[in-house]
Design a protein around this motif. Sequence first.
Motif, mmCIF file in Angstrom:
data_model
loop_
_atom_site.group_PDB
_atom_site.id
_atom_site.type_symbol
_atom_site.label_atom_id
_atom_site.label_comp_id
_atom_site.label_asym_id
_atom_site.label_seq_id
_atom_site.Cartn_x
_atom_site.Cartn_y
_atom_site.Cartn_z
ATOM 1 N N ALA A 116 0.828 -1.205 0.000
ATOM 2 C CA ALA A 116 0.000 0.000 0.000
ATOM 3 C C ALA A 116 0.862 1.255 0.000
ATOM 4 C CB ALA A 116 -0.940 -0.006 1.207
ATOM 5 N N ALA A 117 1.993 1.229 0.695
ATOM 6 C CA ALA A 117 2.891 2.388 0.739
ATOM 7 C C ALA A 117 3.400 2.731 -0.657
ATOM 8 C CB ALA A 117 4.056 2.123 1.683
ATOM 9 N N GLU A 118 3.594 1.730 -1.497
ATOM 10 C CA GLU A 118 4.021 1.950 -2.879
ATOM 11 C C GLU A 118 2.928 2.626 -3.698
ATOM 12 O OE1 GLU A 118 5.231 -1.841 -4.365
ATOM 13 O OE2 GLU A 118 6.796 -2.068 -2.841
ATOM 14 N N ASN A 119 1.706 2.613 -3.171
ATOM 15 C CA ASN A 119 0.560 3.214 -3.858
ATOM 16 C C ASN A 119 0.027 4.437 -3.126
ATOM 17 O OD1 ASN A 119 -0.208 1.324 -6.215
ATOM 18 N ND2 ASN A 119 0.307 -0.049 -4.529
ATOM 19 N N GLY A 120 0.867 5.046 -2.300
ATOM 20 C CA GLY A 120 0.508 6.308 -1.673
ATOM 21 C C GLY A 120 -0.121 6.225 -0.295
ATOM 22 N N TRP A 121 -0.337 5.022 0.225
ATOM 23 C CA TRP A 121 -0.886 4.884 1.578
ATOM 24 C C TRP A 121 0.212 5.088 2.603
ATOM 25 C CZ3 TRP A 121 -5.814 3.173 3.481
ATOM 26 C CH2 TRP A 121 -6.790 3.098 2.495
ATOM 27 N N ARG A 122 -0.176 5.483 3.798
ATOM 28 C CA ARG A 122 0.789 5.744 4.873
ATOM 29 C C ARG A 122 0.249 5.160 6.169
ATOM 30 N NH1 ARG A 122 1.406 11.321 7.753
ATOM 31 N NH2 ARG A 122 -0.674 11.531 6.939
#
Length: 59
Positions: A40-46
């Motif tokens: 998810a971090a690779e897709n803008g999630w934090r």
Amino acid sequence: MTGLVIRILTCDETDDGEVCDAEYGGDADMPSLDALRSEAAENGWRHLEGYGDFCPDHS
């Protein structure tokens, strides 16, 4: 009987008091919550420890 675990992140932010409806995941092959958060971090999630997970619109 078969059990199936599907990991999904939901955004923990609110807009004008309404819970954000953004979700990420749904792949039954995801091995762990940590793996899902990494993807998810690779897709803008934090993810903020102690605060939750936040979609790209709220991160």
